[in-house]
Design a protein around this motif. Structure first.
Motif, PDB file in Angstrom:
ATOM      1  N   ALA A   1     -29.230 -11.369  38.491  1.00  0.00           N
ATOM      2  CA  ALA A   1     -30.462 -11.394  37.692  1.00  0.00           C
ATOM      3  C   ALA A   1     -30.722 -10.043  37.041  1.00  0.00           C
ATOM      4  CB  ALA A   1     -31.641 -11.806  38.564  1.00  0.00           C
ATOM      5  N   ALA A   2     -30.560  -8.964  37.799  1.00  0.00           N
ATOM      6  CA  ALA A   2     -30.831  -7.627  37.279  1.00  0.00           C
ATOM      7  C   ALA A   2     -29.836  -7.240  36.189  1.00  0.00           C
ATOM      8  CB  ALA A   2     -30.802  -6.606  38.416  1.00  0.00           C
ATOM      9  N   SER A   3     -28.572  -7.580  36.371  1.00  0.00           N
ATOM     10  CA  SER A   3     -27.556  -7.251  35.366  1.00  0.00           C
ATOM     11  C   SER A   3     -27.782  -8.017  34.069  1.00  0.00           C
ATOM     12  CB  SER A   3     -26.159  -7.547  35.910  1.00  0.00           C
ATOM     13  OG  SER A   3     -25.846  -6.653  36.944  1.00  0.00           O
ATOM     14  N   ARG A   4     -28.172  -9.273  34.184  1.00  0.00           N
ATOM     15  CA  ARG A   4     -28.457 -10.062  32.972  1.00  0.00           C
ATOM     16  C   ARG A   4     -29.656  -9.488  32.238  1.00  0.00           C
ATOM     17  NH1 ARG A   4     -27.999 -16.399  33.880  1.00  0.00           N
ATOM     18  NH2 ARG A   4     -28.023 -16.309  31.622  1.00  0.00           N
ATOM     19  N   PHE A   5     -30.660  -9.058  32.997  1.00  0.00           N
ATOM     20  CA  PHE A   5     -31.866  -8.492  32.391  1.00  0.00           C
ATOM     21  C   PHE A   5     -31.568  -7.177  31.688  1.00  0.00           C
ATOM     22  CE2 PHE A   5     -35.498  -5.585  32.730  1.00  0.00           C
ATOM     23  CZ  PHE A   5     -36.462  -6.305  32.031  1.00  0.00           C
ATOM     24  N   SER A   6     -30.807  -6.304  32.344  1.00  0.00           N
ATOM     25  CA  SER A   6     -30.586  -4.950  31.825  1.00  0.00           C
ATOM     26  C   SER A   6     -29.357  -4.819  30.940  1.00  0.00           C
ATOM     27  CB  SER A   6     -30.449  -3.969  32.987  1.00  0.00           C
ATOM     28  OG  SER A   6     -29.242  -4.220  33.698  1.00  0.00           O
ATOM     29  N   GLY A   7     -28.418  -5.736  31.078  1.00  0.00           N
ATOM     30  CA  GLY A   7     -27.157  -5.607  30.358  1.00  0.00           C
ATOM     31  C   GLY A   7     -26.278  -4.515  30.932  1.00  0.00           C
TER      32      GLY A   7
ATOM     33  N   ALA B   1     -33.344 -16.310  42.096  1.00  0.00           N
ATOM     34  CA  ALA B   1     -33.708 -14.907  41.891  1.00  0.00           C
ATOM     35  C   ALA B   1     -34.694 -14.785  40.735  1.00  0.00           C
ATOM     36  CB  ALA B   1     -32.458 -14.089  41.598  1.00  0.00           C
ATOM     37  N   GLU B   2     -35.743 -14.008  40.970  1.00  0.00           N
ATOM     38  CA  GLU B   2     -36.772 -13.791  39.942  1.00  0.00           C
ATOM     39  C   GLU B   2     -37.118 -12.311  39.880  1.00  0.00           C
ATOM     40  OE1 GLU B   2     -41.433 -14.947  39.015  1.00  0.00           O
ATOM     41  OE2 GLU B   2     -40.487 -15.687  40.841  1.00  0.00           O
ATOM     42  N   ILE B   3     -37.087 -11.756  38.675  1.00  0.00           N
ATOM     43  CA  ILE B   3     -37.502 -10.365  38.490  1.00  0.00           C
ATOM     44  C   ILE B   3     -39.016 -10.318  38.616  1.00  0.00           C
ATOM     45  CG2 ILE B   3     -37.630  -8.449  36.845  1.00  0.00           C
ATOM     46  CD1 ILE B   3     -34.881  -9.492  35.802  1.00  0.00           C
ATOM     47  N   VAL B   4     -39.504  -9.477  39.537  1.00  0.00           N
ATOM     48  CA  VAL B   4     -40.936  -9.413  39.786  1.00  0.00           C
ATOM     49  C   VAL B   4     -41.554  -8.074  39.375  1.00  0.00           C
ATOM     50  CG1 VAL B   4     -40.926 -11.184  41.582  1.00  0.00           C
ATOM     51  CG2 VAL B   4     -40.566  -8.788  42.220  1.00  0.00           C
ATOM     52  N   ALA B   5     -40.713  -7.065  39.126  1.00  0.00           N
ATOM     53  CA  ALA B   5     -41.236  -5.766  38.682  1.00  0.00           C
ATOM     54  C   ALA B   5     -40.102  -4.953  38.076  1.00  0.00           C
ATOM     55  CB  ALA B   5     -41.853  -4.994  39.850  1.00  0.00           C
ATOM     56  N   THR B   6     -40.477  -4.065  37.169  1.00  0.00           N
ATOM     57  CA  THR B   6     -39.508  -3.118  36.618  1.00  0.00           C
ATOM     58  C   THR B   6     -40.152  -1.743  36.576  1.00  0.00           C
ATOM     59  OG1 THR B   6     -40.191  -3.555  34.343  1.00  0.00           O
ATOM     60  CG2 THR B   6     -38.321  -4.839  35.178  1.00  0.00           C
ATOM     61  N   GLY B   7     -39.306  -0.746  36.677  1.00  0.00           N
ATOM     62  CA  GLY B   7     -39.728   0.640  36.541  1.00  0.00           C
ATOM     63  C   GLY B   7     -38.945   1.267  35.405  1.00  0.00           C
ATOM     64  N   ARG B   8     -38.863   2.568  35.394  1.00  0.00           N
ATOM     65  CA  ARG B   8     -38.131   3.255  34.327  1.00  0.00           C
ATOM     66  C   ARG B   8     -36.650   2.896  34.365  1.00  0.00           C
ATOM     67  NH1 ARG B   8     -35.331   7.748  33.370  1.00  0.00           N
ATOM     68  NH2 ARG B   8     -35.457   8.504  35.499  1.00  0.00           N
TER      69      ARG B   8
ATOM     70  N   PHE C   1     -35.200  -7.192  46.642  1.00  0.00           N
ATOM     71  CA  PHE C   1     -34.191  -6.158  46.425  1.00  0.00           C
ATOM     72  C   PHE C   1     -34.634  -5.267  45.273  1.00  0.00           C
ATOM     73  CE2 PHE C   1     -32.061  -9.624  48.425  1.00  0.00           C
ATOM     74  CZ  PHE C   1     -31.117  -9.045  49.255  1.00  0.00           C
ATOM     75  N   THR C   2     -34.394  -3.983  45.409  1.00  0.00           N
ATOM     76  CA  THR C   2     -34.591  -3.046  44.307  1.00  0.00           C
ATOM     77  C   THR C   2     -33.210  -2.596  43.868  1.00  0.00           C
ATOM     78  OG1 THR C   2     -36.698  -2.325  45.229  1.00  0.00           O
ATOM     79  CG2 THR C   2     -35.689  -0.890  43.579  1.00  0.00           C
ATOM     80  N   LEU C   3     -32.981  -2.688  42.574  1.00  0.00           N
ATOM     81  CA  LEU C   3     -31.701  -2.316  41.994  1.00  0.00           C
ATOM     82  C   LEU C   3     -31.956  -1.291  40.902  1.00  0.00           C
ATOM     83  CD1 LEU C   3     -31.902  -5.703  42.312  1.00  0.00           C
ATOM     84  CD2 LEU C   3     -29.464  -5.356  42.173  1.00  0.00           C
ATOM     85  N   VAL C   4     -30.946  -0.507  40.565  1.00  0.00           N
ATOM     86  CA  VAL C   4     -31.074   0.498  39.513  1.00  0.00           C
ATOM     87  C   VAL C   4     -30.031   0.213  38.448  1.00  0.00           C
ATOM     88  CG1 VAL C   4     -30.834   2.949  38.946  1.00  0.00           C
ATOM     89  CG2 VAL C   4     -32.045   2.261  41.013  1.00  0.00           C
TER      90      VAL C   4
ATOM     91  N   MET D   1     -29.964   4.503  33.962  1.00  0.00           N
ATOM     92  CA  MET D   1     -30.340   4.431  32.554  1.00  0.00           C
ATOM     93  C   MET D   1     -31.743   3.876  32.412  1.00  0.00           C
ATOM     94  SD  MET D   1     -28.097   1.233  31.130  1.00  0.00           S
ATOM     95  CE  MET D   1     -29.112  -0.116  30.548  1.00  0.00           C
ATOM     96  N   THR D   2     -32.422   4.289  31.369  1.00  0.00           N
ATOM     97  CA  THR D   2     -33.773   3.822  31.090  1.00  0.00           C
ATOM     98  C   THR D   2     -33.731   2.358  30.646  1.00  0.00           C
ATOM     99  OG1 THR D   2     -34.410   6.057  30.456  1.00  0.00           O
ATOM    100  CG2 THR D   2     -35.853   4.268  29.728  1.00  0.00           C
ATOM    101  N   LEU D   3     -34.559   1.532  31.254  1.00  0.00           N
ATOM    102  CA  LEU D   3     -34.560   0.114  30.962  1.00  0.00           C
ATOM    103  C   LEU D   3     -35.077  -0.213  29.578  1.00  0.00           C
ATOM    104  CD1 LEU D   3     -35.647  -1.369  34.380  1.00  0.00           C
ATOM    105  CD2 LEU D   3     -33.434  -1.609  33.261  1.00  0.00           C
ATOM    106  N   VAL D   4     -36.002   0.543  29.054  1.00  0.00           N
ATOM    107  CA  VAL D   4     -36.544   0.257  27.726  1.00  0.00           C
ATOM    108  C   VAL D   4     -35.408   0.232  26.709  1.00  0.00           C
ATOM    109  CG1 VAL D   4     -38.089   1.092  25.898  1.00  0.00           C
ATOM    110  CG2 VAL D   4     -38.801   1.206  28.289  1.00  0.00           C
ATOM    111  N   ALA D   5     -34.510   1.198  26.810  1.00  0.00           N
ATOM    112  CA  ALA D   5     -33.365   1.248  25.896  1.00  0.00           C
ATOM    113  C   ALA D   5     -32.426   0.063  26.139  1.00  0.00           C
ATOM    114  CB  ALA D   5     -32.617   2.566  26.047  1.00  0.00           C
ATOM    115  N   ALA D   6     -32.293  -0.327  27.406  1.00  0.00           N
ATOM    116  CA  ALA D   6     -31.366  -1.410  27.750  1.00  0.00           C
ATOM    117  C   ALA D   6     -31.891  -2.751  27.288  1.00  0.00           C
ATOM    118  CB  ALA D   6     -31.122  -1.439  29.254  1.00  0.00           C
TER     119      ALA D   6
END
Length: 129
Positions: free
Chosen positions: A43-49, A76-83, A110-113, A122-127
């Motif tokens: 889920a996190a990889s699909r969201f962030s690329g 799996a559901e993304i429930v929060a994002t940070g930088r 789970f928290t992933l980076v 890497m900054t998620l806004v850019a991703a």
């Protein structure tokens, strides 16, 4: 706890095998946690690329044993994002191999980076742009 699994498509679906059982004949919690981490990573990889390793895992609750032969769905559901971080909630549902009945087996977060090509966060806004 809801009456049934989420209406979403599972990130992963697997059949619990005898090799994954503990000495008591039910599925080892470590196997469930590993599959949950894979679902969160998907889920996190699909969201962030990007590649997203797990940096923290918490809030686990194991609600029903998983038996050898059960079909196990990991939602799996993304429930929060940070930088640079993504928090993913994973719910596990089991279904008896020979029927339609099932129950929630586990849940956790789970928290992933998100990692750039340089193997640095890497900054998620850019991703996500």
């Amino acid at each position: 706890m809801s009456d049934g699994p989420p209406d979403t498509i599972p990130a992963i679906r697997a059949t619990a095998m005898a090799a994954d059982a503990n000495p008591y004949g039910t599925i080892f919690v470590g196997w469930l946690m590993g599959q949950m981490a894979l679902a969160a990573g998907s889920a996190a990889s699909r969201f962030s690329g990007a590649r997203c390793p797990v940096v923290a895992a918490n809030g686990f609750s194991f609600k029903a044993p998983v038996q050898v032969g059960d079909e196990v769905s990991f939602h799996a559901e993304i429930v929060a994002t940070g930088r640079t971080s993504i928090t993913v909630a994973v719910m596990v549902w089991r279904r008896d191999r020979h029927g339609e009945g099932g129950s929630q087996a586990a849940e956790g977060r789970f928290t992933l980076v998100a990692m750039g090509a340089d193997d640095r966060p890497m900054t998620l806004v850019a991703a996500a742009a």
